[in-house]
Design a protein around this motif. Structure first.
Motif, PDB file in Angstrom:
ATOM      1  N   LEU A   1       0.845  -1.199   0.000  1.00  0.00           N
ATOM      2  CA  LEU A   1       0.000   0.000   0.000  1.00  0.00           C
ATOM      3  C   LEU A   1       0.877   1.244   0.000  1.00  0.00           C
ATOM      4  O   LEU A   1       1.907   1.285   0.676  1.00  0.00           O
ATOM      5  N   ALA A   2       0.450   2.264  -0.735  1.00  0.00           N
ATOM      6  CA  ALA A   2       1.158   3.546  -0.726  1.00  0.00           C
ATOM      7  C   ALA A   2       0.833   4.258   0.581  1.00  0.00           C
ATOM      8  O   ALA A   2      -0.334   4.515   0.886  1.00  0.00           O
ATOM      9  N   VAL A   3       1.882   4.561   1.372  1.00  0.00           N
ATOM     10  CA  VAL A   3       1.668   5.206   2.671  1.00  0.00           C
ATOM     11  C   VAL A   3       2.083   6.674   2.688  1.00  0.00           C
ATOM     12  O   VAL A   3       1.546   7.461   3.457  1.00  0.00           O
ATOM     13  N   ARG A   4       3.066   7.027   1.864  1.00  0.00           N
ATOM     14  CA  ARG A   4       3.485   8.433   1.751  1.00  0.00           C
ATOM     15  C   ARG A   4       3.821   8.688   0.297  1.00  0.00           C
ATOM     16  O   ARG A   4       4.617   7.976  -0.294  1.00  0.00           O
ATOM     17  N   ILE A   5       3.200   9.738  -0.251  1.00  0.00           N
ATOM     18  CA  ILE A   5       3.384  10.084  -1.660  1.00  0.00           C
ATOM     19  C   ILE A   5       3.785  11.542  -1.733  1.00  0.00           C
ATOM     20  O   ILE A   5       3.193  12.400  -1.084  1.00  0.00           O
ATOM     21  N   THR A   6       4.808  11.819  -2.524  1.00  0.00           N
ATOM     22  CA  THR A   6       5.214  13.195  -2.783  1.00  0.00           C
ATOM     23  C   THR A   6       5.026  13.442  -4.268  1.00  0.00           C
ATOM     24  O   THR A   6       5.517  12.676  -5.097  1.00  0.00           O
ATOM     25  N   ASP A   7       4.297  14.503  -4.598  1.00  0.00           N
ATOM     26  CA  ASP A   7       4.059  14.884  -5.990  1.00  0.00           C
ATOM     27  C   ASP A   7       4.881  16.116  -6.319  1.00  0.00           C
ATOM     28  O   ASP A   7       4.920  17.067  -5.520  1.00  0.00           O
ATOM     29  N   TYR A   8       5.497  16.097  -7.486  1.00  0.00           N
ATOM     30  CA  TYR A   8       6.245  17.256  -7.979  1.00  0.00           C
ATOM     31  C   TYR A   8       5.644  17.703  -9.291  1.00  0.00           C
ATOM     32  O   TYR A   8       5.470  16.901 -10.203  1.00  0.00           O
ATOM     33  N   TRP A   9       5.337  19.010  -9.380  1.00  0.00           N
ATOM     34  CA  TRP A   9       4.847  19.612 -10.612  1.00  0.00           C
ATOM     35  C   TRP A   9       4.976  21.123 -10.496  1.00  0.00           C
ATOM     36  O   TRP A   9       4.624  21.702  -9.490  1.00  0.00           O
ATOM     37  N   GLY A  10       5.498  21.686 -11.522  1.00  0.00           N
ATOM     38  CA  GLY A  10       5.515  23.137 -11.657  1.00  0.00           C
ATOM     39  C   GLY A  10       6.183  23.927 -10.560  1.00  0.00           C
ATOM     40  O   GLY A  10       6.881  23.407  -9.706  1.00  0.00           O
ATOM     41  N   GLU A  11       5.950  25.216 -10.623  1.00  0.00           N
ATOM     42  CA  GLU A  11       6.578  26.148  -9.690  1.00  0.00           C
ATOM     43  C   GLU A  11       5.741  26.296  -8.420  1.00  0.00           C
ATOM     44  O   GLU A  11       4.566  25.921  -8.399  1.00  0.00           O
ATOM     45  N   PRO A  12       6.330  26.864  -7.360  1.00  0.00           N
ATOM     46  CA  PRO A  12       5.569  27.078  -6.122  1.00  0.00           C
ATOM     47  C   PRO A  12       4.339  27.950  -6.364  1.00  0.00           C
ATOM     48  O   PRO A  12       4.333  28.808  -7.239  1.00  0.00           O
ATOM     49  N   PHE A  13       3.296  27.709  -5.580  1.00  0.00           N
ATOM     50  CA  PHE A  13       2.065  28.486  -5.711  1.00  0.00           C
ATOM     51  C   PHE A  13       1.343  28.531  -4.372  1.00  0.00           C
ATOM     52  O   PHE A  13       1.619  27.735  -3.478  1.00  0.00           O
ATOM     53  N   THR A  14       0.402  29.447  -4.268  1.00  0.00           N
ATOM     54  CA  THR A  14      -0.430  29.566  -3.072  1.00  0.00           C
ATOM     55  C   THR A  14      -1.639  28.659  -3.250  1.00  0.00           C
ATOM     56  O   THR A  14      -2.312  28.730  -4.281  1.00  0.00           O
ATOM     57  N   PRO A  15      -1.933  27.800  -2.273  1.00  0.00           N
ATOM     58  CA  PRO A  15      -3.076  26.906  -2.407  1.00  0.00           C
ATOM     59  C   PRO A  15      -4.390  27.677  -2.499  1.00  0.00           C
ATOM     60  O   PRO A  15      -4.540  28.726  -1.874  1.00  0.00           O
ATOM     61  N   PRO A  16      -5.361  27.152  -3.245  1.00  0.00           N
ATOM     62  CA  PRO A  16      -6.665  27.816  -3.328  1.00  0.00           C
ATOM     63  C   PRO A  16      -7.416  27.722  -2.001  1.00  0.00           C
ATOM     64  O   PRO A  16      -7.236  26.771  -1.235  1.00  0.00           O
ATOM     65  N   ALA A  17      -8.272  28.686  -1.745  1.00  0.00           N
ATOM     66  CA  ALA A  17      -9.005  28.768  -0.480  1.00  0.00           C
ATOM     67  C   ALA A  17      -9.866  27.535  -0.220  1.00  0.00           C
ATOM     68  O   ALA A  17     -10.005  27.111   0.931  1.00  0.00           O
ATOM     69  N   TRP A  18     -10.442  26.936  -1.250  1.00  0.00           N
ATOM     70  CA  TRP A  18     -11.318  25.781  -1.035  1.00  0.00           C
ATOM     71  C   TRP A  18     -10.572  24.597  -0.419  1.00  0.00           C
ATOM     72  O   TRP A  18     -11.185  23.722   0.191  1.00  0.00           O
ATOM     73  N   ARG A  19      -9.233  24.564  -0.554  1.00  0.00           N
ATOM     74  CA  ARG A  19      -8.471  23.437  -0.028  1.00  0.00           C
ATOM     75  C   ARG A  19      -8.060  23.623   1.425  1.00  0.00           C
ATOM     76  O   ARG A  19      -7.643  22.665   2.074  1.00  0.00           O
ATOM     77  N   HIS A  20      -8.180  24.817   1.968  1.00  0.00           N
ATOM     78  CA  HIS A  20      -7.737  25.071   3.352  1.00  0.00           C
ATOM     79  C   HIS A  20      -8.331  24.095   4.368  1.00  0.00           C
ATOM     80  O   HIS A  20      -7.592  23.582   5.206  1.00  0.00           O
ATOM     81  N   PRO A  21      -9.637  23.790   4.333  1.00  0.00           N
ATOM     82  CA  PRO A  21     -10.160  22.855   5.334  1.00  0.00           C
ATOM     83  C   PRO A  21      -9.759  21.390   5.084  1.00  0.00           C
ATOM     84  O   PRO A  21      -9.928  20.548   5.958  1.00  0.00           O
ATOM     85  N   LEU A  22      -9.229  21.101   3.916  1.00  0.00           N
ATOM     86  CA  LEU A  22      -8.877  19.719   3.566  1.00  0.00           C
ATOM     87  C   LEU A  22      -7.400  19.410   3.765  1.00  0.00           C
ATOM     88  O   LEU A  22      -7.011  18.246   3.828  1.00  0.00           O
ATOM     89  N   ALA A  23      -6.574  20.436   3.824  1.00  0.00           N
ATOM     90  CA  ALA A  23      -5.118  20.243   3.853  1.00  0.00           C
ATOM     91  C   ALA A  23      -4.525  20.760   5.155  1.00  0.00           C
ATOM     92  O   ALA A  23      -5.098  21.622   5.821  1.00  0.00           O
TER      93      ALA A  23
END
Length: 131
Positions: free
Chosen positions: A89-111
């Motif tokens: 089972l995958a227990v820790r996953i790191t994703d790499y894509w693009g340049e740094p960015f500010t997360p969107p507001a809708w994701r704040h309660p999920l992350a």
């Protein structure tokens, strides 16, 4: 990309199921998504997303997947996901894509905020040295 039995896009990309308490790390935005259900919930916000797997390598208890995606804007983003496995089972996953960015507001309660100490896996700007 429709492998049977996989509930999330990430599972289809990696070719292995996620552990219920899997951690998905996004160093570009400093976010941590905790748990398979939250990972699926975040994915559900990307309606119309298209993706394709380029290559998947299994190296012992590690899976590395190179994949491309279009979020619906016609631009193709190149991505790399690295998963650490435990009992298949995958227990820790790191994703790499693009340049740094500010997360969107809708994701704040999920992350959560991803812990990124300056001397850790992702060195801070002040820790980089001239090459």
């Amino acid at each position: 990309m429709t492998e049977p039995g996989y509930r999330t896009r990430l599972e289809r990309i990696l070719g292995v199921p996620l552990a219920a308490d899997a951690l998905r790390q996004w160093p570009q935005s400093g976010e941590l998504i905790r748990g398979r259900e939250r990972i699926a919930e975040v994915e559900s916000h990307f309606v119309g997303l298209r993706l394709g797997l380029g290559r998947r390598q299994v190296l012992g208890d590690t899976v590395v997947a190179e994949w491309s995606t279009d979020y619906g804007d016609g631009r193709v983003y190149r991505n790399v996901s690295i998963a650490e496995l435990s009992d298949g089972l995958a227990v820790r996953i790191t994703d790499y894509w693009g340049e740094p960015f500010t997360p969107p507001a809708w994701r704040h309660p999920l992350a959560e905020r991803l812990d990124m100490p300056p001397d850790g896996v992702w060195p801070a700007a002040g820790s980089l040295t001239q090459d």
